[in-house]
Design a protein around this motif. Structure first.
Motif, PDB file in Angstrom:
ATOM      1  N   LEU A  88      25.582  35.763 -37.594  1.00  0.00           N
ATOM      2  CA  LEU A  88      24.539  35.914 -36.582  1.00  0.00           C
ATOM      3  C   LEU A  88      23.714  37.169 -36.822  1.00  0.00           C
ATOM      4  O   LEU A  88      22.491  37.156 -36.699  1.00  0.00           O
ATOM      5  CB  LEU A  88      25.177  35.955 -35.193  1.00  0.00           C
ATOM      6  N   HIS A  89      24.400  38.259 -37.183  1.00  0.00           N
ATOM      7  CA  HIS A  89      23.691  39.527 -37.369  1.00  0.00           C
ATOM      8  C   HIS A  89      22.843  39.503 -38.622  1.00  0.00           C
ATOM      9  O   HIS A  89      21.695  39.954 -38.620  1.00  0.00           O
ATOM     10  CB  HIS A  89      24.699  40.673 -37.434  1.00  0.00           C
ATOM     11  N   ASP A  90      23.414  38.978 -39.729  1.00  0.00           N
ATOM     12  CA  ASP A  90      22.687  38.998 -40.996  1.00  0.00           C
ATOM     13  C   ASP A  90      21.476  38.075 -40.972  1.00  0.00           C
ATOM     14  O   ASP A  90      20.436  38.402 -41.544  1.00  0.00           O
ATOM     15  CB  ASP A  90      23.614  38.552 -42.140  1.00  0.00           C
ATOM     16  N   SER A 150      18.550  34.332 -57.255  1.00  0.00           N
ATOM     17  CA  SER A 150      19.047  35.349 -58.169  1.00  0.00           C
ATOM     18  C   SER A 150      19.077  36.692 -57.467  1.00  0.00           C
ATOM     19  O   SER A 150      18.458  36.911 -56.427  1.00  0.00           O
ATOM     20  CB  SER A 150      18.153  35.416 -59.412  1.00  0.00           C
ATOM     21  N   TRP A 151      19.821  37.619 -58.087  1.00  0.00           N
ATOM     22  CA  TRP A 151      20.014  38.945 -57.490  1.00  0.00           C
ATOM     23  C   TRP A 151      18.691  39.668 -57.278  1.00  0.00           C
ATOM     24  O   TRP A 151      18.375  40.097 -56.173  1.00  0.00           O
ATOM     25  CB  TRP A 151      20.940  39.740 -58.398  1.00  0.00           C
ATOM     26  N   MET A 152      17.885  39.816 -58.309  1.00  0.00           N
ATOM     27  CA  MET A 152      16.636  40.550 -58.193  1.00  0.00           C
ATOM     28  C   MET A 152      15.634  39.810 -57.314  1.00  0.00           C
ATOM     29  O   MET A 152      14.822  40.441 -56.630  1.00  0.00           O
ATOM     30  CB  MET A 152      16.038  40.810 -59.583  1.00  0.00           C
ATOM     31  N   LEU A 189      26.756  43.241 -51.471  1.00  0.00           N
ATOM     32  CA  LEU A 189      25.866  44.386 -51.637  1.00  0.00           C
ATOM     33  C   LEU A 189      24.461  44.059 -51.131  1.00  0.00           C
ATOM     34  O   LEU A 189      23.797  44.901 -50.507  1.00  0.00           O
ATOM     35  CB  LEU A 189      25.818  44.815 -53.102  1.00  0.00           C
ATOM     36  N   LEU A 190      24.004  42.840 -51.377  1.00  0.00           N
ATOM     37  CA  LEU A 190      22.689  42.436 -50.885  1.00  0.00           C
ATOM     38  C   LEU A 190      22.658  42.457 -49.358  1.00  0.00           C
ATOM     39  O   LEU A 190      21.658  42.862 -48.753  1.00  0.00           O
ATOM     40  CB  LEU A 190      22.346  41.040 -51.398  1.00  0.00           C
TER      41      LEU A 190
END
Length: 283
Positions: A88-90, A150-152, A189-190
């Motif tokens: 919910l927060h994210d 993807s990450w980036m 981390l994201l």
């Protein structure tokens, strides 16, 4: 009776029983009980006394096992609540905040072009909230997750949205080697970076924010160690306020980092602003 006492009684009672039996048999009972009958009764007495103690021990162990099972159930329920709170927060909470910012921007629009652009942004945010709600429901039902960007792409999506809605200029300096982070670590981390950027937008009154990532290694050790920081040039955060009740965002970031064995730190930056720092490595 405690588990410790039961353990010691089981170790000592059989030995003491045999000793007492042999003493009494040879000093008092030898005229009445033959040697063969005494040898037969000795293991019987030891068996009966040991069985009595073992029954108490097994009952104690069964009770402890039941308590442990209850604790596991409570812990599982708590973890599910924490996961739901994070979902919910994210997703939903942050998207609703972005929606309120865009509504304020719509009220300040002075031309039809600005109004159309802001309306399109609001429509996209509403779609994102809808997708987040569906994804949260899917997660609760253990449905498979959709393919992750993807990450980036994820980093640039966050920074682009931040610049678009708040005007805060962002800069990404990412020099972490590919393979340093696992997929799960990248996702966590994201999420931390997303929350840090949201806090900057809500509280920092900043004009610029920089996201840095680099590898850390000393003398060839921990080749997959990394350091990530999110630094703004805003008013700065007071240490005591970061731990106040209701500061779920900071707690969530710290919990995410702690769950992966990373170190997490929030402090004032020099000469002004706030820096969020995460250090860790791939196991």
């Amino acid at each position: 009776m405690s588990y410790k006492w039961l353990k010691w009684l089981i170790l000592w009672i059989p030995t003491i029983t045999i000793g007492l039996w042999e003493y009494l048999r040879h000093t008092l009972l030898l005229p009445f009980i033959s040697m063969d009958l005494g040898n037969l009764l000795a293991p019987v007495f030891v068996f009966l006394i040991t069985l009595t103690l073992l029954r108490a021990l097994f009952a104690k162990l069964e009770h402890m096992q039941e308590l442990l099972q209850r604790e596991k159930i409570v812990k599982a329920a708590f973890e599910e609540r924490e996961q739901l709170a994070r979902e919910l927060h994210d997703g939903i909470s942050q998207s609703l905040f972005m929606l309120s910012v865009k509504l304020d921007k719509l009220e300040r629009a002075q031309t039809d072009t600005d109004m159309r652009q802001t309306t399109d942004q609001i429509r996209q945010t509403i779609r994102r909230v809808y997708d987040d709600v569906r994804q949260s429901i899917a997660n609760l039902n253990d449905a498979p997750l959709p393919a992750e960007m993807s990450w980036m792409q994820g980093i640039h999506h966050l920074t682009a949205e931040m610049e678009q809605t708040s005007g805060i200029r962002t800069k990404v300096e990412w020099r972490v080697r590919e393979g340093t982070l696992t997929h799960k670590q990248k996702v966590e981390l994201l999420a931390i970076i997303r929350e840090a950027l949201m806090n900057v937008q809500k509280h920092a009154q900043a004009k610029h924010v920089v996201i840095r990532g680099e590898n850390e290694s000393r003398h060839g050790e921990h080749r997959n160690a990394f350091r990530c920081s999110i630094q703004d040039d805003g008013v700065g955060a007071e240490e005591q306020k970061l731990h106040e009740k209701g500061k779920y965002g900071v707690k969530m970031m710290r919990d995410r980092a702690s769950a992966l064995g990373w170190t997490f730190m929030v402090q004032r930056a020099q000469p002004h602003g706030t820096v969020v720092e995460i250090r860790g490595r791939r196991d």
